[in-house]
Design a protein around this motif. Structure first.
Motif, PDB file in Angstrom:
ATOM      1  N   ASP A   1      17.958 -71.856  -7.848  1.00 35.41           N
ATOM      2  CA  ASP A   1      17.431 -71.633  -9.184  1.00 35.41           C
ATOM      3  C   ASP A   1      18.488 -72.019 -10.201  1.00 35.41           C
ATOM      4  OD1 ASP A   1      14.986 -70.735  -8.368  1.00 35.41           O
ATOM      5  OD2 ASP A   1      15.593 -68.639  -8.279  1.00 35.41           O
ATOM      6  N   ASP A   2      18.521 -73.282 -10.497  1.00 34.67           N
ATOM      7  CA  ASP A   2      19.477 -73.813 -11.449  1.00 34.67           C
ATOM      8  C   ASP A   2      18.810 -73.847 -12.823  1.00 34.67           C
ATOM      9  OD1 ASP A   2      21.536 -75.008 -12.755  1.00 34.67           O
ATOM     10  OD2 ASP A   2      21.484 -76.870 -11.600  1.00 34.67           O
ATOM     11  N   ILE A   3      18.804 -72.713 -13.469  1.00 35.74           N
ATOM     12  CA  ILE A   3      18.101 -72.565 -14.742  1.00 35.74           C
ATOM     13  C   ILE A   3      18.631 -73.519 -15.795  1.00 35.74           C
ATOM     14  CG2 ILE A   3      17.610 -70.960 -16.640  1.00 35.74           C
ATOM     15  CD1 ILE A   3      17.521 -68.757 -14.492  1.00 35.74           C
TER      16      ILE A   3
ATOM     17  N   SER B   1      19.678 -76.538 -15.431  1.00 34.00           N
ATOM     18  CA  SER B   1      19.060 -77.853 -15.241  1.00 34.00           C
ATOM     19  C   SER B   1      17.616 -77.856 -15.718  1.00 34.00           C
ATOM     20  CB  SER B   1      19.101 -78.260 -13.771  1.00 34.00           C
ATOM     21  OG  SER B   1      20.425 -78.465 -13.371  1.00 34.00           O
ATOM     22  N   TYR B   2      16.882 -76.771 -15.435  1.00 31.67           N
ATOM     23  CA  TYR B   2      15.495 -76.681 -15.885  1.00 31.67           C
ATOM     24  C   TYR B   2      15.425 -76.736 -17.404  1.00 31.67           C
ATOM     25  CZ  TYR B   2      14.442 -75.007 -11.148  1.00 31.67           C
ATOM     26  OH  TYR B   2      14.310 -74.876  -9.794  1.00 31.67           O
ATOM     27  N   VAL B   3      16.308 -76.010 -18.056  1.00 32.79           N
ATOM     28  CA  VAL B   3      16.317 -75.977 -19.520  1.00 32.79           C
ATOM     29  C   VAL B   3      16.638 -77.366 -20.060  1.00 32.79           C
ATOM     30  CG1 VAL B   3      17.509 -75.044 -21.549  1.00 32.79           C
ATOM     31  CG2 VAL B   3      16.842 -73.521 -19.678  1.00 32.79           C
TER      32      VAL B   3
ATOM     33  N   MET C   1      16.036 -80.246 -18.618  1.00 27.70           N
ATOM     34  CA  MET C   1      14.869 -81.104 -18.410  1.00 27.70           C
ATOM     35  C   MET C   1      13.770 -80.788 -19.414  1.00 27.70           C
ATOM     36  SD  MET C   1      14.538 -81.570 -14.259  1.00 27.70           S
ATOM     37  CE  MET C   1      14.486 -79.829 -13.878  1.00 27.70           C
ATOM     38  N   LEU C   2      13.547 -79.521 -19.670  1.00 34.18           N
ATOM     39  CA  LEU C   2      12.512 -79.131 -20.625  1.00 34.18           C
ATOM     40  C   LEU C   2      12.870 -79.529 -22.050  1.00 34.18           C
ATOM     41  CD1 LEU C   2      11.469 -75.647 -19.245  1.00 34.18           C
ATOM     42  CD2 LEU C   2      10.139 -77.765 -19.201  1.00 34.18           C
TER      43      LEU C   2
END
Length: 135
Positions: free
Chosen positions: A110-112, A114-116, A118-119
């Motif tokens: 859960d690499d938050i 990286s998600y942020v 990308m978003l």
């Protein structure tokens, strides 16, 4: 997936392919003809037809004669049989223990950040689904 007759035939063939030795159980003692072969067949459905033909070719023959016939005259069937039996064998907890093999634990990734990141790109460009008119 396999009927009892096919499982019995598989147990005999598998024990000739992988006999027990020292800390290593035979293929049938490791559970290959039971649930492990079903798991292997699930992973490799492309091998099911050739595997089934290999078991059919062994009908009425002793294990060594059957394996001699299959390995020399029916190469694809032998490859399917040996691949599935060996793959199922290595899934056995007894075999893994004898090999001192410990599968790596599955990591929760859960690499938050990286998600942020990308978003953020999506938010910056705006909500656009390949030029679709969403009005």
């Amino acid at each position: 997936m396999l009927d009892p007759t096919a499982r019995d035939r598989l147990a005999i063939l598998a024990d000739v392919l992988i006999p027990g030795s020292g800390a290593f159980p035979s293929a049938s003692a490791a559970g290959v003809p039971a649930d492990l072969i079903d798991r292997a067949l699930g992973f490799r459905p492309d091998l099911v037809p050739a595997f089934t033909r290999a078991l059919d070719l062994a009908d009425g023959l002793d294990a060594e004669a059957a394996l001699d016939l299959i390995s020399t005259a029916h190469i694809a069937e032998f490859e399917a049989l040996s691949t599935l039996v060996s793959g199922a064998y290595l899934q056995s907890p007894q075999v893994q223990q004898a090999l001192s093999y410990r599968p790596a634990p599955r990591q929760a990734n859960d690499d938050i950040d990286s998600y942020v990141d990308m978003l953020e790109v999506v938010v910056d460009r705006g909500f656009d689904i390949h030029g679709a008119d969403l009005s």
